[in-house]
Design an enzyme around this catalytic site. Structure first.
Site, PDB file in Angstrom:
ATOM      1  N   ASP A  38      -2.000  10.790  13.580  1.00  0.00           N
ATOM      2  CA  ASP A  38      -1.176  11.524  12.481  1.00  0.00           C
ATOM      3  C   ASP A  38      -0.799  12.891  12.783  1.00  0.00           C
ATOM      4  OD1 ASP A  38      -0.205  12.753  10.289  1.00  0.00           O
ATOM      5  OD2 ASP A  38      -1.657  11.856   9.026  1.00  0.00           O
ATOM      6  N   TYR A  60      -6.016  13.550   5.780  1.00  0.00           N
ATOM      7  CA  TYR A  60      -5.485  13.309   4.715  1.00  0.00           C
ATOM      8  C   TYR A  60      -6.170  12.477   3.763  1.00  0.00           C
ATOM      9  CZ  TYR A  60      -1.513  12.629   1.261  1.00  0.00           C
ATOM     10  OH  TYR A  60      -0.880  12.328   0.231  1.00  0.00           O
ATOM     11  N   ARG A  85      15.844  -5.658   3.649  1.00  0.00           N
ATOM     12  CA  ARG A  85      14.204  -5.644   3.547  1.00  0.00           C
ATOM     13  C   ARG A  85      14.033  -5.723   5.119  1.00  0.00           C
ATOM     14  NH1 ARG A  85      10.643  -9.892   3.066  1.00  0.00           N
ATOM     15  NH2 ARG A  85      12.065 -10.967   1.773  1.00  0.00           N
ATOM     16  N   LYS A 119       7.709  15.284   4.905  1.00  0.00           N
ATOM     17  CA  LYS A 119       7.493  16.469   5.119  1.00  0.00           C
ATOM     18  C   LYS A 119       8.474  17.131   6.205  1.00  0.00           C
ATOM     19  CE  LYS A 119       3.691  15.700   2.795  1.00  0.00           C
ATOM     20  NZ  LYS A 119       3.624  14.143   2.511  1.00  0.00           N
TER      21      LYS A 119
END
Length: 379
Positions: A179, A106, A54, A204
């Site tokens: 972004d 977005y 983690r 993406k």
């Protein structure tokens, strides 16, 4: 004699995964490290310095180092999704902090901001980031902690002048995050333009094969804000699995050849359908008549990206339904071409025009893609 990877072109760094060679076997493909925990010695000291997956994992490390180098950043942190990566930046702020977000961004991240970040205590204001005077006025009105930019913006491809917004933000001590999912490091390096942070939905283009959900944030410098962001990731556990990180690295190695091909194809398609009587308008930064073209030409290199939208004269859903090569599906950046009717996906509250179709251009023959759009648009 080994190559000096500190001086090589980013394309070479990506293709060779920073020159990775497995010390034990000589293998040139990094292995998957599925272990969730790491052994301690007799004195209970960590043998490798690693505690728990983690916190870190060798598969995370290589992805982060590659993307940090591609973005000319000091460090990077991989996340379980693009939304998790974006949310982590806002979560590193404090209740009461003011944030400026773009009017077009977005929708899923906007939804998280409005439904979770605002009730938690962030003060959020929308501003047209393409209007520098509007940004200046918004920054002058009240102390601002963060300015969020998305360029080109999803789905109408608005282009924000990153360097100009950074200059305005610096005057009032605000941090700038970008972004850059649509642009990718192939076309734009926001940190080089002065931004503090750059985020990608790595699902993406960075992965490029529609088989991994991931996100990544890169920082220009390691500071207290960055330390808090990484600590938050560790404590919340917003990491992806080692196999997914391995797949992401595999995709990164072909990033430049994929994105260049997709960008060139998108430019051809945009030029073909601009002015077509069946199309109201083509939204693509590479077109000289596009509102943000000059800014895009200044801050984007090697093309204008593989994303575009077309507003059709007619029923967009029927046009989408007639497409044969463009797959009707959400997401973008894969090797296959996709079409999405954003207004349907976003739902009743969407502000996206009903006649807009967002296209993610893949690596198929551009002539086949043009022919598919041509027949779908009808007579």
């Amino acid at each position: 004699m080994s190559a000096d990877f500190s001086i090589l072109d980013p394309e070479t760094l990506a293709a060779q995964a920073l020159g990775f060679v497995d010390v034990g076997t000589g293998g040139i493909v990094p292995p998957v490290f599925p272990s969730t925990t790491y052994v301690r010695d007799e004195a209970y000291e960590l043998v490798s310095g690693r505690l728990y997956s983690r916190a870190d994992n060798p598969n995370y490390d290589l992805v982060e180092e590659v993307v940090a180098r591609l973005e000319a950043g000091a460090d990077a942190a991989v996340f379980a999704s693009g939304n998790a990566a974006g949310a982590a930046i806002f979560q590193a702020l404090r209740p009461g902090d003011r944030v400026l977000i773009p009017a077009v961004m977005y929708w899923a991240l906007r939804g998280w901001i409005m439904n979770w970040a605002v009730p938690w205590g962030l003060k959020v204001e929308e501003v047209d980031m393409t209007d520098l005077e509007a940004v200046r006025i918004a920054l002058a009105n009240e102390k601002t902690a963060l300015v969020w930019i998305e360029t080109p913006a999803n789905p109408s491809l608005e282009v924000t002048d990153i360097a100009a917004v950074v200059e305005l933000a610096r005057e009032v001590g605000a941090r700038v995050a970008v972004d850059s999912t649509f642009a990718t490091p192939v076309h734009t390096q926001p940190l080089v333009l002065g931004a503090d942070l750059v985020m990608h939905s790595a699902t993406k283009y960075l992965n490029g094969h529609s088989d991994v959900v991931a996100g990544i944030v890169v920082t220009r410098e390691k500071d207290a804000f960055w330390d808090g962001l990484k600590k938050g990731r560790f404590q919340a556990g917003h990491v992806l699995g080692p196999f997914e990180a391995w797949l992401l690295l595999r995709g990164l190695r072909t990033l430049f050849v994929r994105v260049r091909a997709q960008s060139a194809a998108a430019m051809r398609i945009a030029e073909r359908f601009e002015g077509d009587l069946r199309v109201e308008k083509v939204l693509y930064p590479g077109l000289p008549g596009f509102l943000g073209h000059e800014v895009a030409r200044k801050q984007m290199k090697e093309g204008f990206g593989g994303m575009m939208s077309i507003c059709v004269n007619g029923d967009a859903l029927k046009v989408a339904g007639r497409l044969q090569l463009f797959k009707r599906a959400t997401s973008l950046g894969g090797v296959e071409s996709l079409v999405e009717h954003r207004a349907t996906v976003e739902g009743a509250e969407s502000s996206v025009a009903k006649n807009l179709l967002r296209l993610s251009v893949g690596i198929e023959s551009v002539e086949d893609l043009i022919a598919d759009l041509d027949q779908a648009l009808g007579r």
